[in-house]
Design an enzyme around this catalytic site. Sequence first.
Site, PDB file in Angstrom:
ATOM      1  N   GLY A 122     -50.752   8.218 -34.039  1.00  0.00           N
ATOM      2  CA  GLY A 122     -50.751   9.875 -33.878  1.00  0.00           C
ATOM      3  C   GLY A 122     -49.775  10.486 -34.523  1.00  0.00           C
ATOM      4  N   GLY A 190     -25.731  -9.225 -26.097  1.00  0.00           N
ATOM      5  CA  GLY A 190     -25.886  -8.012 -25.046  1.00  0.00           C
ATOM      6  C   GLY A 190     -25.899  -8.673 -23.777  1.00  0.00           C
ATOM      7  N   ALA A 191     -25.167  -8.138 -22.945  1.00  0.00           N
ATOM      8  CA  ALA A 191     -25.207  -8.474 -21.464  1.00  0.00           C
ATOM      9  C   ALA A 191     -25.804  -7.240 -20.686  1.00  0.00           C
ATOM     10  CB  ALA A 191     -23.881  -9.056 -20.859  1.00  0.00           C
ATOM     11  N   GLY A 192     -26.720  -6.579 -21.486  1.00  0.00           N
ATOM     12  CA  GLY A 192     -27.329  -5.490 -20.792  1.00  0.00           C
ATOM     13  C   GLY A 192     -28.403  -6.012 -20.042  1.00  0.00           C
ATOM     14  N   GLU A 213     -21.059 -10.263 -25.285  1.00  0.00           N
ATOM     15  CA  GLU A 213     -21.203  -8.772 -24.950  1.00  0.00           C
ATOM     16  C   GLU A 213     -19.955  -8.148 -25.411  1.00  0.00           C
ATOM     17  OE1 GLU A 213     -23.099  -6.582 -23.219  1.00  0.00           O
ATOM     18  OE2 GLU A 213     -21.392  -5.099 -23.933  1.00  0.00           O
ATOM     19  N   ASP A 321     -38.766   6.945 -23.178  1.00  0.00           N
ATOM     20  CA  ASP A 321     -37.700   6.601 -23.970  1.00  0.00           C
ATOM     21  C   ASP A 321     -37.569   7.445 -25.103  1.00  0.00           C
ATOM     22  OD1 ASP A 321     -37.766   4.509 -22.079  1.00  0.00           O
ATOM     23  OD2 ASP A 321     -38.178   3.147 -23.499  1.00  0.00           O
ATOM     24  N   ALA A 329     -39.109   2.796 -17.001  1.00  0.00           N
ATOM     25  CA  ALA A 329     -40.522   3.213 -16.691  1.00  0.00           C
ATOM     26  C   ALA A 329     -40.815   4.472 -15.798  1.00  0.00           C
ATOM     27  CB  ALA A 329     -41.457   2.164 -16.428  1.00  0.00           C
ATOM     28  N   HIS A 453     -36.203  -5.812  13.222  1.00  0.00           N
ATOM     29  CA  HIS A 453     -35.372  -7.164  13.294  1.00  0.00           C
ATOM     30  C   HIS A 453     -36.420  -8.274  13.261  1.00  0.00           C
ATOM     31  CE1 HIS A 453     -32.143  -9.955  14.062  1.00  0.00           C
ATOM     32  NE2 HIS A 453     -32.898 -10.357  15.113  1.00  0.00           N
TER      33      HIS A 453
HETATM   34  P1  FAD Z   1     -43.310   2.903 -24.247  1.00  0.00           P
HETATM   35  O1  FAD Z   1     -43.625   2.199 -23.194  1.00  0.00           O
HETATM   36  O2  FAD Z   1     -42.590   2.393 -25.383  1.00  0.00           O
HETATM   37  O3  FAD Z   1     -44.736   3.263 -24.887  1.00  0.00           O
HETATM   38  C1  FAD Z   1     -44.862   3.915 -26.078  1.00  0.00           C
HETATM   39  C2  FAD Z   1     -46.282   3.780 -26.791  1.00  0.00           C
HETATM   40  O4  FAD Z   1     -46.600   4.756 -27.649  1.00  0.00           O
HETATM   41  C3  FAD Z   1     -46.400   2.247 -27.290  1.00  0.00           C
HETATM   42  O5  FAD Z   1     -47.673   1.592 -26.855  1.00  0.00           O
HETATM   43  C4  FAD Z   1     -46.200   2.848 -28.786  1.00  0.00           C
HETATM   44  O6  FAD Z   1     -47.041   1.707 -29.593  1.00  0.00           O
HETATM   45  C5  FAD Z   1     -46.815   3.839 -28.842  1.00  0.00           C
HETATM   46  N1  FAD Z   1     -46.757   4.785 -30.143  1.00  0.00           N
HETATM   47  C6  FAD Z   1     -45.472   5.143 -30.697  1.00  0.00           C
HETATM   48  N2  FAD Z   1     -45.514   5.757 -31.501  1.00  0.00           N
HETATM   49  C7  FAD Z   1     -46.933   6.056 -31.894  1.00  0.00           C
HETATM   50  C8  FAD Z   1     -47.612   7.058 -32.276  1.00  0.00           C
HETATM   51  N3  FAD Z   1     -47.211   7.745 -33.390  1.00  0.00           N
HETATM   52  N4  FAD Z   1     -48.966   7.155 -32.276  1.00  0.00           N
HETATM   53  C9  FAD Z   1     -49.465   6.264 -31.119  1.00  0.00           C
HETATM   54  N5  FAD Z   1     -48.793   5.589 -30.470  1.00  0.00           N
HETATM   55  C10 FAD Z   1     -47.557   5.479 -30.644  1.00  0.00           C
HETATM   56  N6  FAD Z   1     -37.991  -0.346 -17.163  1.00  0.00           N
HETATM   57  C11 FAD Z   1     -38.163  -0.100 -15.663  1.00  0.00           C
HETATM   58  O7  FAD Z   1     -38.276   1.003 -14.955  1.00  0.00           O
HETATM   59  N7  FAD Z   1     -38.299  -1.507 -15.101  1.00  0.00           N
HETATM   60  C12 FAD Z   1     -38.166  -2.663 -15.845  1.00  0.00           C
HETATM   61  O8  FAD Z   1     -38.124  -3.735 -15.062  1.00  0.00           O
HETATM   62  C13 FAD Z   1     -38.088  -2.593 -17.001  1.00  0.00           C
HETATM   63  N8  FAD Z   1     -38.151  -3.945 -17.681  1.00  0.00           N
HETATM   64  C14 FAD Z   1     -38.195  -3.832 -19.116  1.00  0.00           C
HETATM   65  C15 FAD Z   1     -38.025  -5.067 -19.711  1.00  0.00           C
HETATM   66  C16 FAD Z   1     -37.869  -5.215 -21.071  1.00  0.00           C
HETATM   67  C17 FAD Z   1     -37.806  -6.429 -21.685  1.00  0.00           C
HETATM   68  C18 FAD Z   1     -37.933  -3.971 -22.021  1.00  0.00           C
HETATM   69  C19 FAD Z   1     -37.941  -4.042 -23.412  1.00  0.00           C
HETATM   70  C20 FAD Z   1     -37.795  -2.737 -21.359  1.00  0.00           C
HETATM   71  C21 FAD Z   1     -37.939  -2.588 -19.640  1.00  0.00           C
HETATM   72  N9  FAD Z   1     -38.062  -1.492 -19.262  1.00  0.00           N
HETATM   73  C22 FAD Z   1     -38.077  -1.371 -17.746  1.00  0.00           C
HETATM   74  C23 FAD Z   1     -37.832  -0.147 -19.914  1.00  0.00           C
HETATM   75  C24 FAD Z   1     -39.341   0.184 -20.089  1.00  0.00           C
HETATM   76  O9  FAD Z   1     -40.314  -0.561 -20.681  1.00  0.00           O
HETATM   77  C25 FAD Z   1     -39.275   1.516 -21.003  1.00  0.00           C
HETATM   78  O10 FAD Z   1     -38.690   2.606 -20.484  1.00  0.00           O
HETATM   79  C26 FAD Z   1     -40.886   2.419 -20.926  1.00  0.00           C
HETATM   80  O11 FAD Z   1     -41.623   1.414 -21.467  1.00  0.00           O
HETATM   81  C27 FAD Z   1     -40.733   3.621 -21.534  1.00  0.00           C
HETATM   82  O12 FAD Z   1     -42.039   3.961 -21.278  1.00  0.00           O
HETATM   83  P2  FAD Z   1     -42.656   5.029 -22.551  1.00  0.00           P
HETATM   84  O13 FAD Z   1     -44.005   5.291 -22.034  1.00  0.00           O
HETATM   85  O14 FAD Z   1     -41.506   6.239 -22.843  1.00  0.00           O
HETATM   86  O15 FAD Z   1     -42.508   4.287 -23.843  1.00  0.00           O
HETATM   87  P1  NAI Z   2     -28.635  -2.033 -22.593  1.00  0.00           P
HETATM   88  O1  NAI Z   2     -28.063  -1.077 -23.165  1.00  0.00           O
HETATM   89  O2  NAI Z   2     -28.811  -2.343 -21.098  1.00  0.00           O
HETATM   90  O3  NAI Z   2     -27.492  -3.217 -22.925  1.00  0.00           O
HETATM   91  C1  NAI Z   2     -27.151  -3.514 -24.122  1.00  0.00           C
HETATM   92  C2  NAI Z   2     -26.032  -4.196 -24.108  1.00  0.00           C
HETATM   93  O4  NAI Z   2     -25.451  -4.765 -25.568  1.00  0.00           O
HETATM   94  C3  NAI Z   2     -24.591  -3.267 -23.793  1.00  0.00           C
HETATM   95  O5  NAI Z   2     -23.982  -3.996 -22.558  1.00  0.00           O
HETATM   96  C4  NAI Z   2     -23.964  -3.068 -24.899  1.00  0.00           C
HETATM   97  O6  NAI Z   2     -22.461  -3.092 -24.570  1.00  0.00           O
HETATM   98  C5  NAI Z   2     -24.171  -4.576 -25.535  1.00  0.00           C
HETATM   99  N1  NAI Z   2     -23.924  -4.510 -27.179  1.00  0.00           N
HETATM  100  C6  NAI Z   2     -24.305  -3.128 -27.706  1.00  0.00           C
HETATM  101  N2  NAI Z   2     -24.053  -3.956 -29.282  1.00  0.00           N
HETATM  102  C7  NAI Z   2     -23.366  -5.092 -29.171  1.00  0.00           C
HETATM  103  C8  NAI Z   2     -23.080  -5.724 -30.114  1.00  0.00           C
HETATM  104  N3  NAI Z   2     -22.900  -5.645 -31.537  1.00  0.00           N
HETATM  105  N4  NAI Z   2     -22.533  -7.107 -29.689  1.00  0.00           N
HETATM  106  C9  NAI Z   2     -22.636  -7.569 -28.389  1.00  0.00           C
HETATM  107  N5  NAI Z   2     -22.857  -6.519 -27.521  1.00  0.00           N
HETATM  108  C10 NAI Z   2     -23.418  -5.550 -27.683  1.00  0.00           C
HETATM  109  O7  NAI Z   2     -29.858  -2.599 -23.397  1.00  0.00           O
HETATM  110  P2  NAI Z   2     -30.838  -3.712 -23.458  1.00  0.00           P
HETATM  111  O8  NAI Z   2     -30.580  -4.696 -22.660  1.00  0.00           O
HETATM  112  O9  NAI Z   2     -31.267  -3.939 -24.589  1.00  0.00           O
HETATM  113  O10 NAI Z   2     -32.127  -2.603 -22.612  1.00  0.00           O
HETATM  114  C11 NAI Z   2     -32.678  -1.597 -23.334  1.00  0.00           C
HETATM  115  C12 NAI Z   2     -33.261  -0.882 -22.399  1.00  0.00           C
HETATM  116  O11 NAI Z   2     -34.216  -1.260 -21.625  1.00  0.00           O
HETATM  117  C13 NAI Z   2     -32.135  -0.745 -21.024  1.00  0.00           C
HETATM  118  O12 NAI Z   2     -31.245   0.063 -21.104  1.00  0.00           O
HETATM  119  C14 NAI Z   2     -32.885  -0.174 -19.914  1.00  0.00           C
HETATM  120  O13 NAI Z   2     -33.052   1.270 -19.819  1.00  0.00           O
HETATM  121  C15 NAI Z   2     -34.354  -0.800 -20.337  1.00  0.00           C
HETATM  122  N6  NAI Z   2     -34.637  -2.107 -19.552  1.00  0.00           N
HETATM  123  C16 NAI Z   2     -34.694  -1.826 -18.062  1.00  0.00           C
HETATM  124  C17 NAI Z   2     -34.742  -2.972 -17.178  1.00  0.00           C
HETATM  125  C18 NAI Z   2     -35.191  -2.594 -15.833  1.00  0.00           C
HETATM  126  O14 NAI Z   2     -35.232  -1.542 -15.210  1.00  0.00           O
HETATM  127  N7  NAI Z   2     -35.123  -3.722 -14.979  1.00  0.00           N
HETATM  128  C19 NAI Z   2     -35.151  -4.194 -17.647  1.00  0.00           C
HETATM  129  C20 NAI Z   2     -34.853  -4.405 -19.204  1.00  0.00           C
HETATM  130  C21 NAI Z   2     -34.730  -3.186 -19.951  1.00  0.00           C
END
Ligand code: FAD
Ligand code: NAI
Length: 474
Positions: A122, A190-192, A213, A321, A329, A453
Amino acid sequence: MVKIFDVVVIGGGPGGYIASIRAAQLGLRTACIDAWSTPDGKPALGGTCTNVGCIPSKALLQSSENYEHAGHSFAEHGIQVKGLGLDLAQMLARKDKVVKQNNDGIVFLFRKNKIEFFHGCGSLVKGGADGWEIKVTGPGAAELAAKHVIVATGSSPRALPGADFDNKLILDNAGALVIPEVPKRLGVVGAGVVGLELGSVWRRLGADVTILEALPALLGAADEQIAKEASKAFAQQGLAIHTGVNITKVTVRKSVTVEYTDSAGASQSAKFDKLIVAIGRIPNTQGLNHEAVGLKLDERGFIAVDDDCRTSLPNVWAIGDVVRGPMLAHKAEEEGVAVAERIAGNHSHVDFNTVPWVIYTGPEIAWVGKTEQQLKAAGIDYRAGTFPFMANGRARALGDTTGMVKFLADARTDRILGVHIIGPMASELIAEAVVAMEFSASAEDIALICHAHPTLSEAMKEAALAVDKRALNL
Ligand code: FAD
Ligand code: NAI
């Protein structure tokens, strides 16, 4: 022919699909455009979260935890497992099934709420306060018009300079969820949150995992006491985490060699079979035609919004995001609902202070509100109460006594300012703290509530009691 709606939502992740549902519930004619496709080109609603994020990672975390328990902790319960084996293909297939159930669930919800779905990309064509023209390109090509547009396009993984993702040897989150064979040596940059969760999955399945990290300590956003406890637990499990590293070169041949300087400044080199890069995510703004229509981005490339998710353009909103704030999410969903309400003329508010964080490692880590270091920096006088799971009957019965619950309360009013948990089911326990903070509860309010409990939730009550130095089981 141009199709006319009240609201067009661009993006069908948790932000966009929830915004669509709420808008439709409020009686607004709603369309949602989403570009995500399965490898065979079919739409897959749910965005990053459903397809390559929250859902598949939690499915694999569960499966790998079951495998680890069967191998390591069943014997203590008197359960003998003979011939334990890993069928990784089946584990991955189950994960895919869980994803598909969630994709299909959203399709069902769209039908139920009469939301029209367009599969494709879109972009904003032109518009203003009277409405917007939106173009869909791709399989569901169409021309749409709507009074309001909600941009919910999400984010994508950030690449390490000089190490582009190929999802064969250098993996992003999507690649890290489909590794067909357990790698012997797995590197993670990255230990995020992603690094720790997915690093844990592959360690449990047998990989030798090294996490590199850049920062001097783990989990910078967490309470320091909790982060230290987490570091200890991860080290005991065999996750090798090197902090304070500076990666200087990545070379890809049949394996990946990472050259870096360690925290003491010494040059190091490590060879991995696969390298997951999880160093944060960048907002998806490409394809929106933002420059042509004048949609402003902030200095970090996110769509600039005010507290109510209004962008620089009239009747164009942005959530999730792709805008400032935590990439979670549930944060995206809350913003989606809030924007739909505002479009319908209702009042709505999202309080970032009560957005919980959960990291689904073992032990789980969860928190809401302020950390001890934030309270100190702000000069707020507080009292802390902690209670270890070691002293909780249910945790002992479960055989999982790692960690603690920590309450932080205002020293004068006793109002809860933050709650931090590391330990079993932290992801579920945190909800009580969120409710309490939303209702401006005091620590004593939680301390006075009867908790069943034996439950893990008794550790919440005990930590609340500990704020007033009157924990009962400690
Ligand atoms: P997204 O989920 O990224 O959705 C955006 C959508 O828009 C996608 O389908 C994309 O294809 C579509 N899009 C992009 N541009 C266009 C366009 N121009 N036209 C049409 N469609 C388009 N968060 C948690 O809260 N709990 C978790 O456990 C968690 N685990 C995660 C694990 C991993 C490995 C990762 C990478 C992320 C995790 N997150 C988690 C983060 C979470 O996935 C995101 O914060 C969340 O998906 C953001 O939602 P959103 O709707 O903003 O974007
Ligand atoms: P993050 O921001 O959580 O962690 C990235 C890590 O990489 C940081 O600790 C940072 O210092 C490190 N880093 C950055 N540049 C680097 C480099 N050049 N060399 C070494 N380390 C480096 O990002 P991540 O893990 O990619 O996740 C992205 C986002 O997705 C998170 O911020 C989170 O919001 C979301 N997410 C949420 C989850 C949940 O809610 N359980 C699970 C997974 C992702």
